[in-house]
Design an enzyme around this catalytic site. Structure first.
Site, PDB file in Angstrom:
ATOM      1  N   ASP A 130      42.441  39.031  41.669  1.00 20.25           N
ATOM      2  CA  ASP A 130      41.388  39.801  42.342  1.00 20.25           C
ATOM      3  C   ASP A 130      41.224  39.429  43.806  1.00 20.25           C
ATOM      4  O   ASP A 130      41.747  38.417  44.257  1.00 20.25           O
ATOM      5  CB  ASP A 130      40.041  39.504  41.667  1.00 20.25           C
ATOM      6  CG  ASP A 130      39.919  40.230  40.354  1.00 20.25           C
ATOM      7  OD1 ASP A 130      40.626  41.220  40.168  1.00 20.25           O
ATOM      8  OD2 ASP A 130      39.107  39.772  39.529  1.00 20.25           O
ATOM      9  N   ARG A 149      36.765  33.874  35.272  1.00 25.68           N
ATOM     10  CA  ARG A 149      35.515  33.749  36.037  1.00 25.68           C
ATOM     11  C   ARG A 149      34.296  33.987  35.150  1.00 25.68           C
ATOM     12  O   ARG A 149      33.239  33.371  35.344  1.00 25.68           O
ATOM     13  CB  ARG A 149      35.524  34.727  37.211  1.00 25.68           C
ATOM     14  CG  ARG A 149      36.491  34.289  38.303  1.00 25.68           C
ATOM     15  CD  ARG A 149      36.786  35.410  39.275  1.00 25.68           C
ATOM     16  NE  ARG A 149      35.569  35.868  39.920  1.00 25.68           N
ATOM     17  CZ  ARG A 149      35.479  36.976  40.651  1.00 25.68           C
ATOM     18  NH1 ARG A 149      36.554  37.748  40.812  1.00 25.68           N
ATOM     19  NH2 ARG A 149      34.353  37.313  41.207  1.00 25.68           N
ATOM     20  N   ARG A 159      47.867  40.750  38.168  1.00 26.11           N
ATOM     21  CA  ARG A 159      47.067  40.863  39.379  1.00 26.11           C
ATOM     22  C   ARG A 159      46.171  39.660  39.560  1.00 26.11           C
ATOM     23  O   ARG A 159      45.766  39.030  38.587  1.00 26.11           O
ATOM     24  CB  ARG A 159      46.177  42.110  39.289  1.00 26.11           C
ATOM     25  CG  ARG A 159      46.977  43.371  39.229  1.00 26.11           C
ATOM     26  CD  ARG A 159      46.070  44.576  39.102  1.00 26.11           C
ATOM     27  NE  ARG A 159      46.894  45.783  38.985  1.00 26.11           N
ATOM     28  CZ  ARG A 159      46.460  47.013  39.207  1.00 26.11           C
ATOM     29  NH1 ARG A 159      45.199  47.201  39.546  1.00 26.11           N
ATOM     30  NH2 ARG A 159      47.262  48.034  39.095  1.00 26.11           N
TER      31      ARG A 159
END
Lengths: 240, 240
Positions: A51, A193, A49
């Protein structure tokens, strides 16, 4: 027959790769376009995935079909159906045991920082103001390389084990800023991140490079820095 | 004291440099920010207008003030007041007879074409589909260089004389596409976009390079190709 796709997208207006409760996702749009062209239901499986707001230059995915397919023509047909902020860059036949997620050897993410005012990269780079020490940033990056338990840099609700290996974090200067290149055997939810957030604190002098050892050992997300914004992050390449 | 500004902006959401009946313009926003910081009314004079949707990396402008000014601090103050898609890159004191428009020796415009699918430059490049012959494009570009009456490439309601000199049109290959670099002593309303439109027709084989001579001689806008879209155009630099 199994096919692999290489996909680029601007994540700005999407809720992420996978279906979410709110907002539109990228995976279902591509899956639906494939079903429209090939005229049968199918599953499109991504490498992982991304985000909400995260971009991709080289997301990968696979699907199966019995329909005879010309990969180049299929890519053109999909791009005609898809919105312009999602582009199919490549389609190629792969072995039947290829899996977009499980066959991946490494993933490369890029995080873009802008160090000069630039009105043209507002959606693609995180602007850094104030003091920024590149040598401290480089020293901090070294602390993350290797195999570690990254629990302190992963948001909750994830895999049981947070042990991962980061092969490299290269700091590349580019016009108006720098690019952090992360390559590893896998990255957990918000891990790039969160590491970038810590590196920004190190470059700003708020954290010391050697503090990373303690924070990793604590295995506690609350001990680490805030997450860097989604817009600077690109899934650059998945290697098989 | 007279000061010169160098300004970058993303033109996407603006009605252009100058005040228009509809939509917001860039010049009044900067003028207002200057008046707020310097605390007196003033006139901000640009090197020329840019149309709705046209971008700038190096627009220039001048203003006068009796207030004692630190150029670097003033730029920071203005950038704090302005929206992030308008950035003041530089401020410097200039001679009292400097004029952003009339002192300009030459202007450089860039027009960006994308030749590969790219979701990240949708607002900054014009995508070209179908046949595209770079050698024909180069041959077409040569036809525009020099001093000509550009009436056929200017939209109506402009200056009396459309005689201008184009010093160079360089075709530069860049990642995913090409960039047309126009340098001339002045460009009239929509002139770069109209010339680019003709060059696109030439690259597509719809027009021959030698047809440009006839079209220039006709001095009739209706004889020439359609305008290329605003989003690919950047005012790159004004030379004094």
């Amino acid at each position: 027959m199994r096919f692999k796709l290489i996909i680029a997208y601007d994540g700005t207006r999407f809720a992420g790769w996978q279906v979410q409760k709110n907002g539109s996702a990228i995976q279902p749009l591509i899956q639906k376009a494939l079903e429209t062209v090939l005229r049968h239901p199918l599953d499109l499986t991504g490498s992982g995935r991304t985000d909400a707001g995260v971009h991709a230059r080289g997301q990968t995915a696979h699907f199966d079909t019995e329909v005879s397919v010309d990969p180049k023509r299929l890519a053109l047909s999909l791009n005609a159906l898809l919105p312009p902020d999602i582009r199919i860059l490549e389609i190629e036949p792969v072995a039947s045991d290829f899996h977009a997620r499980y066959s991946a050897r490494s993933k490369i993410y890029h995080y873009h920082l802008s160090l000069e005012p630039d009105p043209f990269t507002l959606l693609y780079r995180h602007p850094v103001y104030g003091s920024f020490d590149l040598e401290l940033l480089k020293a901090g990056a070294k602390e993350f390389i290797g195999t570690h338990d990254f629990t302190s840099f992963v948001n909750t609700g994830q895999d049981k084990s947070a042990v991962r290996t980061i092969y490299r974090i290269d700091i590349v200067e580019q016009k108006g800023g720098i690019r952090l290149e992360f390559e590893g055997n896998g990255f957990l939810y918000k891990m790039v991140r969160n590491i970038t957030g810590a590196l920004l604190d190190i470059a700003a002098g708020k954290l010391k490079p050697e503090d990373i050892k303690t924070i990793l050992a604590a295995r506690d997300r609350r001990r680490a820095s805030a997450s860097a914004p989604a817009k600077g992050l690109f899934l650059f390449q998945v290697n098989y």
